[in-house]
Design a protein around this motif. Sequence first.
Motif, short mmCIF file in Angstrom:
data_model
loop_
_atom_site.label_atom_id
_atom_site.label_comp_id
_atom_site.label_asym_id
_atom_site.label_seq_id
_atom_site.Cartn_x
_atom_site.Cartn_y
_atom_site.Cartn_z
N PRO A 56 21.41 3.93 -14.05
CA PRO A 56 20.33 4.61 -14.20
C PRO A 56 19.22 3.30 -14.26
O PRO A 56 18.70 3.31 -15.80
CB PRO A 56 20.35 5.80 -15.20
CG PRO A 56 21.58 5.26 -15.79
CD PRO A 56 22.87 4.40 -14.46
N PHE A 57 19.51 2.27 -13.82
CA PHE A 57 18.32 1.08 -14.69
C PHE A 57 17.15 0.65 -13.63
O PHE A 57 17.58 0.58 -12.33
CB PHE A 57 18.72 -0.45 -15.21
CG PHE A 57 20.31 0.38 -15.75
CD1 PHE A 57 20.47 1.11 -16.99
CD2 PHE A 57 21.96 -0.42 -15.22
CE1 PHE A 57 21.22 1.26 -17.74
CE2 PHE A 57 23.05 -0.03 -16.76
CZ PHE A 57 23.06 0.91 -17.10
N LEU A 58 16.34 -0.36 -14.63
CA LEU A 58 15.07 -0.55 -13.43
C LEU A 58 15.23 -1.99 -14.05
O LEU A 58 15.55 -2.25 -15.36
CB LEU A 58 13.90 -0.06 -14.04
CG LEU A 58 13.14 1.46 -13.28
CD1 LEU A 58 12.01 1.85 -13.79
CD2 LEU A 58 13.44 1.19 -12.13
N GLN A 59 14.81 -2.88 -13.39
CA GLN A 59 14.91 -4.24 -13.76
C GLN A 59 12.95 -4.07 -14.13
O GLN A 59 12.08 -3.88 -13.15
CB GLN A 59 15.08 -5.35 -12.72
CG GLN A 59 14.92 -7.04 -12.76
CD GLN A 59 13.74 -7.19 -11.38
OE1 GLN A 59 14.44 -7.03 -10.46
NE2 GLN A 59 12.33 -7.87 -11.71
N GLY A 60 13.17 -5.44 -14.99
CA GLY A 60 11.40 -4.61 -15.50
C GLY A 60 10.55 -6.02 -14.02
O GLY A 60 11.54 -7.51 -13.93
N VAL A 76 10.96 7.30 -18.18
CA VAL A 76 12.12 6.24 -18.41
C VAL A 76 11.94 5.08 -19.56
O VAL A 76 10.62 4.97 -19.53
CB VAL A 76 12.13 4.75 -16.97
CG1 VAL A 76 12.99 3.92 -17.36
CG2 VAL A 76 12.07 5.89 -15.69
N ALA A 77 12.78 4.77 -20.29
CA ALA A 77 12.38 3.91 -21.47
C ALA A 77 12.79 2.91 -21.37
O ALA A 77 13.33 2.37 -20.46
CB ALA A 77 13.29 4.35 -22.50
N ALA A 78 11.90 1.79 -21.72
CA ALA A 78 11.51 0.77 -22.08
C ALA A 78 11.09 0.04 -23.02
O ALA A 78 10.37 0.23 -24.18
CB ALA A 78 10.35 0.21 -20.41
N ALA A 114 21.30 6.18 -26.95
CA ALA A 114 19.93 6.26 -27.54
C ALA A 114 18.59 6.83 -27.51
O ALA A 114 17.99 7.77 -27.04
CB ALA A 114 19.40 4.98 -28.83
N ALA A 115 18.35 6.10 -25.71
CA ALA A 115 16.99 6.66 -24.47
C ALA A 115 18.03 7.81 -24.24
O ALA A 115 16.34 8.75 -24.03
CB ALA A 115 17.17 5.31 -23.36
N GLY A 172 17.00 7.34 -17.80
CA GLY A 172 17.43 6.01 -17.40
C GLY A 172 16.44 4.66 -18.17
O GLY A 172 15.09 5.04 -19.26
N ALA A 173 16.51 3.67 -17.99
CA ALA A 173 15.83 2.86 -19.01
C ALA A 173 15.39 1.51 -17.86
O ALA A 173 16.36 1.29 -16.78
CB ALA A 173 17.07 1.84 -19.94
N GLN A 174 14.10 0.96 -18.56
CA GLN A 174 13.52 -0.75 -17.86
C GLN A 174 14.45 -1.31 -18.80
O GLN A 174 14.18 -1.19 -19.62
CB GLN A 174 12.44 -0.60 -17.34
CG GLN A 174 11.88 -1.33 -17.57
CD GLN A 174 10.49 -1.71 -16.99
OE1 GLN A 174 10.19 -0.96 -15.54
NE2 GLN A 174 8.81 -1.86 -17.43
N LEU A 175 15.02 -2.42 -17.59
CA LEU A 175 15.30 -3.61 -18.86
C LEU A 175 14.93 -4.88 -18.15
O LEU A 175 14.50 -5.46 -17.62
CB LEU A 175 17.00 -4.15 -18.77
CG LEU A 175 17.56 -2.68 -18.45
CD1 LEU A 175 19.13 -3.25 -17.54
CD2 LEU A 175 17.97 -1.82 -19.52
N GLY A 176 14.04 -5.76 -19.61
CA GLY A 176 13.32 -7.92 -18.93
C GLY A 176 14.63 -8.36 -20.01
O GLY A 176 14.97 -8.92 -18.80
#
Length: 312
Positions: free
Chosen positions: A12-16, A164-166, A177-178, A185-189
Amino acid sequence: MKLNQILGTEFPFLQGGMANIATGEFAAAVSNAGAMGLIGAGGMDVDTLRENIRKCRALTDKPFGVNIMLMHPQVKGLAQVAAEEHVGFITTGAGNPAPFLPMWKESGAKVFPVVAAVALAKLVAKAGADGVIAEGTESGGHVGELTTMALVPQVRDAVDIPVVAAGGIASGEQMLAAFALGACGAQLGTCLLVSQECPIHENYKQAVLKARDSSTIVTGRIGGTPVRILKNPMAREYVAREKAGADKLELEEFTLGSLRRAVFDGDVKTGSLMAGQVAGQLTEIRPLRAIFEDLYAGYQARLAALNQEEQA
Ligand SMILES: Cc1cc2nc3c(=O)[nH]c(=O)nc-3n(C[C@H](O)[C@H](O)[C@H](O)COP(=O)(O)O)c2cc1C
């Protein structure tokens, strides 16, 4: 429903979508490693974006997307290319993408705008966005004022589309926590800057690894274009000039080409090393797959440990 179920990815991850960094090749590597890879159109012109989309498509059969920075001077052309190429997933930054939503929806894309406040989340939800990415000020790059902790639950309460939390997510605990705050899910950078596959200069990666919790600073708060970067002589000088009342033009000239100097030349003194507050917790360069697996396994382990504590 978790983000991976919505998008058909493994995690459940997006790449920023990182401008000048997230090429078609990098986005494909992210998608092949199980998350949603994004081509950062921010530093591209129309032809370069088209080339990168086609390259990405040739390198992966997994879902991938494009990030469109709405303040880009060629935004209309870039938006059009994303539609013409039938990119399945589109994120947007720095503004309200409502004018492009009908075209993108028609082309079959799911659209998740990045928002830094509840008001924009409501606007884009009303305009037909499929989800929103609530980005806290802990993030690297362009930022708003609110923290992820305060922003995500307020956005979740304000809209009835997935959130989505970023910002500030680089470990399993932060992922948990998100989810607890209501994100799917989360966006990661920042944590992806130190992946083996990330095409930034080695000096940039080492600067991120050397960073401590307090190593970032926000430039441009006074001028209205806040950007979180690692402290270096350029960043300190920028903030000093800003405080002394330098005008927009002087500051723009001072930072002209600074992101490219960091990314391509590895200039850690006069380059703009965009990175978020989690830089202080990153200690090694690893393959993307290992980063995603550890993040997800770390989330599951922390959740199990909390459940056990609760039952004890
Ligand atoms: C080097 C760098 C460049 C970025 N460039 C963009 C961009 O072009 N467009 C965008 O929407 N977000 C951009 N971001 C923000 C990321 O997409 C993401 O939301 C953010 O990094 C998440 O927070 P984190 O840095 O704490 O992981 C950038 C972030 C970094 C670190």
